[in-house]
Write a protein that holds these residues in place. Structure first.
Motif, short mmCIF file in Angstrom:
data_model
loop_
_atom_site.label_atom_id
_atom_site.label_comp_id
_atom_site.label_asym_id
_atom_site.label_seq_id
_atom_site.Cartn_x
_atom_site.Cartn_y
_atom_site.Cartn_z
N LEU A 1 27.14 36.16 35.77
CA LEU A 1 27.54 34.89 35.16
C LEU A 1 29.00 34.58 35.43
CD1 LEU A 1 25.67 35.24 31.75
CD2 LEU A 1 24.99 33.90 33.74
N ALA A 2 29.76 35.58 35.87
CA ALA A 2 31.15 35.34 36.24
C ALA A 2 31.27 34.34 37.37
CB ALA A 2 31.82 36.65 36.66
N HIS A 3 30.22 34.20 38.14
CA HIS A 3 30.26 33.30 39.30
C HIS A 3 29.51 32.00 39.07
CE1 HIS A 3 32.24 36.60 41.08
NE2 HIS A 3 31.18 37.38 40.99
N PHE A 4 29.17 31.78 37.79
CA PHE A 4 28.60 30.49 37.44
C PHE A 4 29.72 29.45 37.45
CE2 PHE A 4 26.54 27.29 34.82
CZ PHE A 4 25.23 27.36 35.28
N PRO A 5 29.52 28.30 38.09
CA PRO A 5 30.62 27.34 38.21
C PRO A 5 30.95 26.65 36.90
CG PRO A 5 28.59 26.44 39.15
CD PRO A 5 28.31 27.88 38.83
N VAL A 6 32.23 26.48 36.66
CA VAL A 6 32.68 25.70 35.51
C VAL A 6 33.26 24.36 35.98
CG1 VAL A 6 33.10 27.68 34.03
CG2 VAL A 6 34.92 26.86 35.51
N SER A 7 33.46 24.22 37.29
CA SER A 7 33.91 22.97 37.89
C SER A 7 33.51 23.00 39.36
CB SER A 7 35.44 22.81 37.76
OG SER A 7 36.10 23.74 38.61
N LYS A 8 33.90 22.01 40.10
CA LYS A 8 33.55 21.98 41.53
C LYS A 8 34.24 23.09 42.32
CE LYS A 8 32.54 17.02 41.83
NZ LYS A 8 32.90 15.73 42.49
N THR A 9 35.35 23.60 41.80
CA THR A 9 36.12 24.58 42.55
C THR A 9 36.29 25.92 41.85
OG1 THR A 9 38.19 23.72 41.63
CG2 THR A 9 37.42 22.77 43.73
N LYS A 10 35.90 26.02 40.57
CA LYS A 10 36.16 27.24 39.80
C LYS A 10 34.88 27.82 39.21
CE LYS A 10 40.97 26.43 38.29
NZ LYS A 10 41.21 25.24 39.13
N ASP A 11 34.83 29.16 39.17
CA ASP A 11 33.79 29.83 38.41
C ASP A 11 34.46 30.52 37.21
OD1 ASP A 11 35.03 32.10 39.43
OD2 ASP A 11 33.43 32.58 40.85
N TYR A 12 33.68 31.28 36.43
CA TYR A 12 34.25 31.91 35.23
C TYR A 12 35.33 32.92 35.56
CZ TYR A 12 31.14 29.76 31.82
OH TYR A 12 30.52 28.86 31.00
N ASP A 13 35.20 33.63 36.68
CA ASP A 13 36.26 34.54 37.09
C ASP A 13 37.58 33.79 37.25
OD1 ASP A 13 35.35 37.11 37.11
OD2 ASP A 13 35.12 37.28 39.27
N ASP A 14 37.53 32.63 37.92
CA ASP A 14 38.74 31.82 38.12
C ASP A 14 39.25 31.24 36.81
OD1 ASP A 14 38.49 32.10 40.96
OD2 ASP A 14 37.01 30.48 40.96
N TYR A 15 38.32 30.88 35.95
CA TYR A 15 38.64 30.13 34.73
C TYR A 15 39.27 30.99 33.64
CZ TYR A 15 37.81 26.65 31.01
OH TYR A 15 37.94 25.75 29.99
N ILE A 16 38.81 32.26 33.56
CA ILE A 16 39.21 33.08 32.41
C ILE A 16 39.76 34.45 32.81
CG2 ILE A 16 37.03 34.30 31.97
CD1 ILE A 16 39.09 32.33 29.35
#
Length: 257
Positions: free
Chosen positions: A155-170
């Motif tokens: 789920l870390a690689h589920f997208p939260v935006s067009k360019t970010k996933d959860y790893d990037d986000y949090i």
């Protein structure tokens, strides 16, 4: 390397591979901590051979014997094979038989699963639907129902935006970039999303960055530490037939005795 394992020992070498450090300790079959935690910084852009070298160095620091090995790995793992490791060396961990390589190194059976899954085995109560989140270099998740691990989802690689996933986000890079206040707001949003999507009974939050949480947690959300989850390394060996055992001595494995 002065390897101290003996295959007749029932003790377990428990290894936690993280984006910041690689940790190890010796556990009893019941999950009691028999040695101090030893840790070595994770090499930058850690390729498989670099991680194997650190494991070898950690074993040399431990004085107790062991006969089995449990490894928690920060990526997608299936039947002892690593498929992804986004917070180690990018594109260098595709279908790496890490369990076999560690087994060949140490001469005893190895069980390898996702690091959040291993921690979950040592933390959860075994009642209802429980989720473990780890906030560290990246974002880890484990889903457990009545004490049984559910299939692992990255789920870390589920997208939260067009360019970010959860790893990037949090993840750690986001924390360093946006600061603790905004990071806490993001984590609150993530928790609310999980509450809505999964309707969990209990949520556990661990990982190195959990110490930065400043908002009040709901009664069914519990902060945990790496030590809280250490029993997962022993619990993994109680889960018969669910995880493949890789060993250079198949006739000596506990499952065949």
């Amino acid at each position: 390397m002065p390897v101290k394992q003996k295959k007749e020992s029932s003790n377990i070498l428990s290894i936690d591979i993280g984006g910041t450090s690689i940790k190890a300790c010796i556990l009893s079959p019941k999950g009691d901590l028999l040695s101090e935690f030893k840790k070595i910084p994770t090499p930058k852009n850690a390729k498989p051979e670099a991680v194997i070298k650190v494991i070898s160095e950690l074993v040399a620091l431990l004085d107790l014997e062991f006969g089995r090995v449990s490894i928690g790995f920060p990526g997608y793992v299936k039947c002892g094979i690593v498929y992804t490791a986004p917070n180690l060396a990018k594109d260098k961990w595709r279908q790496v038989d890490l369990a076999r390589q560690v087994s060949d190194l140490l001469g005893c059976p190895v069980r390898l699963i996702n690091d959040a899954d291993q921690q979950a085995l040592g933390i959860v109560s075994g009642k209802g639907f429980e989720i473990v989140l780890t906030v560290g270099t990246g974002f880890g998740t484990a889903l457990v129902f009545d004490g049984e691990l559910l299939p692992h989802f990255e789920l870390a690689h589920f997208p939260v935006s067009k360019t970010k996933d959860y790893d990037d986000y949090i993840g750690t890079k986001a924390l360093e970039r946006i600061g603790k206040k905004d990071w806490n707001e993001r984590l609150e949003q993530v928790i609310q999303t999980y509450k809505t999507v999964f309707n969990y009974d209990t949520l556990y939050i661990g990982g190195g960055n959990s110490k930065h949480i400043t908002f009040e947690l709901a009664p069914n959300i519990k902060p945990v530490t790496n030590k809280d989850g250490i029993k997962g390394g022993a619990k993994l060996w109680e889960v018969a037939e669910k995880y493949h055992v890789y060993t250079t001595h198949p006739s000596k494995t506990p499952d065949n005795e």
